[in-house]
Design an enzyme around this catalytic site. Sequence first.
Site, mmCIF file in Angstrom:
data_model
loop_
_atom_site.group_PDB
_atom_site.id
_atom_site.type_symbol
_atom_site.label_atom_id
_atom_site.label_comp_id
_atom_site.label_asym_id
_atom_site.label_seq_id
_atom_site.Cartn_x
_atom_site.Cartn_y
_atom_site.Cartn_z
ATOM 1 C CE LYS A 11 -30.987 28.457 53.191
ATOM 2 N NZ LYS A 11 -29.728 27.910 53.793
ATOM 3 C CE1 TYR A 51 -31.665 22.797 54.690
ATOM 4 C CE2 TYR A 51 -33.399 23.999 55.823
ATOM 5 C CZ TYR A 51 -32.400 23.949 54.861
ATOM 6 O OH TYR A 51 -32.135 25.051 54.079
ATOM 7 C CG PHE A 59 -25.397 22.823 61.121
ATOM 8 C CD1 PHE A 59 -26.512 22.739 60.296
ATOM 9 C CD2 PHE A 59 -24.225 22.205 60.704
ATOM 10 C CE1 PHE A 59 -26.467 22.048 59.092
ATOM 11 C CE2 PHE A 59 -24.168 21.509 59.503
ATOM 12 C CZ PHE A 59 -25.305 21.428 58.698
ATOM 13 N NE ARG A 87 -25.285 23.279 45.613
ATOM 14 C CZ ARG A 87 -25.455 23.062 46.923
ATOM 15 N NH1 ARG A 87 -26.657 23.194 47.484
ATOM 16 N NH2 ARG A 87 -24.440 22.737 47.666
ATOM 17 C CB THR A 93 -22.280 26.383 52.619
ATOM 18 O OG1 THR A 93 -22.540 25.317 51.715
ATOM 19 C CG2 THR A 93 -23.274 26.354 53.768
ATOM 20 N NE ARG A 104 -25.775 29.889 50.155
ATOM 21 C CZ ARG A 104 -25.810 28.561 50.079
ATOM 22 N NH1 ARG A 104 -24.826 27.899 49.512
ATOM 23 N NH2 ARG A 104 -26.836 27.892 50.577
ATOM 24 C CG ASN A 114 -26.607 30.005 53.637
ATOM 25 O OD1 ASN A 114 -27.827 29.910 53.694
ATOM 26 N ND2 ASN A 114 -25.818 28.953 53.563
ATOM 27 C CG HIS A 117 -32.241 24.978 49.870
ATOM 28 N ND1 HIS A 117 -31.420 24.025 50.408
ATOM 29 C CD2 HIS A 117 -33.028 24.324 48.976
ATOM 30 C CE1 HIS A 117 -31.708 22.838 49.872
ATOM 31 N NE2 HIS A 117 -32.687 23.002 49.001
ATOM 32 C CD GLU A 128 -34.038 19.804 48.329
ATOM 33 O OE1 GLU A 128 -33.155 19.417 49.110
ATOM 34 O OE2 GLU A 128 -33.897 20.801 47.579
#
Length: 140
Positions: A11, A51, A59, A87, A93, A104, A114, A117, A128
């Site tokens: 990100k 998203y 948010f 993950r 998150t 993270r 964070n 993704h 995706e």
Amino acid sequence: MAIERTLSIIKPDATRRNITGKIIDRLESAGLRIVAQKRLHLSQAQAEAFYAVHKERPFFGDLVSFMISGPVVVQVLEGEDAVQKNRDVMGATNPANAAEGTIRKDFAESIEANSVHGSDATDTAAQEIAFFFAGTEIVG
Ligand code: RTP
Ligand code: MG
């Protein structure tokens, strides 16, 4: 365990701090292989579409603004149990809740900024991956 593919995004908070290599090292060290990768600056329309599942969440606007605030690196990761493995390496998150040794925990700035993704299931991973990559751009 099946060999899977998952979609990863490094990100804007991470590209801004020039730590994409540190994050890639965590992914590769966990046994995930980068089989496609590109750096791009998402448009507002692209971020909103990516998203869309969150469009009713409070948010959503902030998330879209953050995701277009700088370049991202999008990747297809391949490996055994790749969706869950990624993950696990990412961590929770909210970095305040992320386990020791996760990306993270070590790099995220906040619940929003964070750093990474990762797709949350094999079906969303396929969607995706197709959102960002043509089949010919993925080289396993
Ligand atoms: P991701 O989709 O980015 O892999 O993250 P995730 O599954 O852990 O989290 P998700 O619930 O899907 O939320 C997507 C992203 O929205 C931002 N977020 N902000 N301000 C907030 O309360 C909040 N909650 C989530 C984060 O950037 C999160 O990764
Ligand atoms: Mg998610």
